[in-house]
Each structure stands twice: as C-alpha cells, then as structure tokens.
Design an enzyme around this catalytic site. Structure first.
Site, PDB file in Angstrom:
ATOM      1  N   SER A 141       0.842  -1.202   0.000  1.00  0.00           N
ATOM      2  CA  SER A 141       0.000   0.000   0.000  1.00  0.00           C
ATOM      3  C   SER A 141       0.869   1.241   0.000  1.00  0.00           C
ATOM      4  CB  SER A 141      -0.897   0.010   1.248  1.00  0.00           C
ATOM      5  OG  SER A 141      -1.557   1.258   1.404  1.00  0.00           O
ATOM      6  N   TYR A 154      -2.269  -0.635  10.281  1.00  0.00           N
ATOM      7  CA  TYR A 154      -2.266  -0.952   8.855  1.00  0.00           C
ATOM      8  C   TYR A 154      -0.948  -0.528   8.221  1.00  0.00           C
ATOM      9  CZ  TYR A 154      -3.801  -0.903   3.957  1.00  0.00           C
ATOM     10  OH  TYR A 154      -3.923  -1.106   2.597  1.00  0.00           O
TER      11      TYR A 154
END
Length: 257
Positions: A141, A154
C-alpha cells in the site's frame, strides 16, 4: 506479457483489486485459483471471470496457516504446478492513532497483511524453488511508503510486508524466483466504501472528506482504479518482469512522489 501455460494463485481474488488482478492474469492466458472466505462471493467471481475449467475458486482464509497451505497445494493438485503467487489478502478494521490502537486491532492488521503472505509464500516456495522459477507479488500500500496518521496498525503491517518482500527477493533470486510489492494508492473498491466511514472517523472527517484527502495527495487528482493495479501485477508476473525483484512499485497517482 503472455502467460499461456502459467498457473497462478490469487489470494483474496473474489472482489475488488484481487478480482481485477485475477481478470488480468486470466485474460493474458493464465490458469488460476482464486481464494476467499465466502462461497457465494467466490461463485459470483467465477461467473464474472467466465474462465470455465481454467479458473477455480477455493474457500480459504489466508490468515489461517492450514487454509493457506491447502490453497497452495490445491492449486498444484488442480493444474499440476504453480508459477505465480499474488498475496492480495489484506486490509484493516481498527483505524486509530498509536495512543488509541487496541491489541486486537494491531494483531488483526498483521494477521491480514503479513501473516497471510508468510503462510502462502512459505508453502509456495516448496514448489517454486525446486523448479527454479516463479513470481511472488505482494499487494502492499501507499501507507507502507508514506503513511497517514490514524492508520498505525495498517501502515506498520504494510511497511513490514515491504521489508519481508525485500528479504525474500535476496533469498530466492538465485533460484529464478522474483519477489515484488505493488503499492496501490486509495482505490475505491467495495471494501473501500464499506470501511471508508470508519477510516474517515480516525481522520476526523466524513467519507467525502476522506476521498478529498486522498485525491488531494495525488498528482492525478483522482483515485486509483483496480485495473491499474492489476496492470502492474501483470507486468511483475510475466516474463517481461523477470529483471524486477525486491521492488515496491507505486501505483498511486503520484501520492508518494
């Protein structure tokens, strides 16, 4: 980027980015197995892929070691060998700052984004190393490259996934196996719209404000499309990507420029 004769496994391949990746690989000739937790979602994905016997769904939770290993072994049993592994399973449910993150949310983020990749990759290497060829693509990501406040678990897990991939690339390169990350920016999938309001709250805004935040960070002024992420995976999975390993390829519209 012809993948005729290639066999691929895409974890979390029944929706969103994973489904776009599965579609791209199959459209370029690969036979593939897609995994997911939901049988109905898996059947719907097979209908959309319309690949007949060349596309198979296996119900599996990649965060569970036994399930991940069964998916790898099931792919080899189904199609005779394995060439490409796309570790697409990921996500987070606990959006919070470091001062507020719960132990459960932290553990879940690492289970989804890192443990799932470890379980699947470790089993896959038992097949890829002896044949001295293979491609491993991990979906990381933009948050693993340039993190936002409020996404500590995350972001930490995606940073760890990039580090895992770099070590892996150095370990398996001499065996003809490449390992890379694709780092998408914000992609407006069904997962994004479902979890977006919770993430927005961690940012102190609402969902439209969250979208504006991410688009405002880009050079393109828009969110990334799933097919754009899939195109990067296709390159890394193909013979044309043989010279790329240990990379973390940003597909984020310039968010990390």
């Amino acid at each position: 980027m012809d993948l005729t004769g290639t066999v691929a496994l895409v974890t979390g391949g029944t929706r969103g980015i994973g489904l776009a990746i599965a579609h791209a690989l199959h459209a370029h000739g690969a036979r593939l197995v897609v995994t997911g937790r939901s049988e109905p979602t898996g059947r719907a994905a097979l209908a959309r892929l319309d690949g007949g016997a060349d596309v198979t769904f296996l119900a599996a939770d990649a965060t569970v070691r036994a399930d991940a290993e069964r998916a790898v072994d099931g792919t080899v049993e189904r199609y005779g060998h394995l060439d490409v592994v796309v570790n697409n399973v990921g996500g987070a449910t606990g959006f919070a700052a470091v001062a507020e993150i719960t132990d459960a949310a932290w553990r879940e983020a690492f289970a989804l984004n890192l443990d799932s990749a470890l379980h699947t990759t470790r089993r896959a290497l038992a097949h890829l190393l002896p044949q001295r060829s293979g491609r491993i693509v991990n979906i990381a990501s933009v948050e693993g490259r340039d993190p936002d406040p409020g996404l500590c678990a995350y972001a930490a897990a995606k940073h760890a996934l990039i580090g895992f991939t770099r070590v892996l690339a150095k370990e398996v390169g001499a065996y003809g196996v490449t390992a890379n990350c694709v780092c998408p920016g914000a992609v407006e999938t069904d997962w994004f719209t479902e979890r977006g309001p919770q993430a927005a709250a961690a940012f102190g805004t609402d969902y439209p404000g969250l979208v504006r935040h991410f688009t405002g960070r880009t050079a393109t002024g828009r969110l990334t499309r799933p097919d754009e992420v899939a195109a990067a995976v296709l390159l890394l999975a193909s013979p044309a990507g043989a010279g790329i390993t240990g990379a973390s390829l940003a597909v984020d519209g310039g968010m990390t420029v």
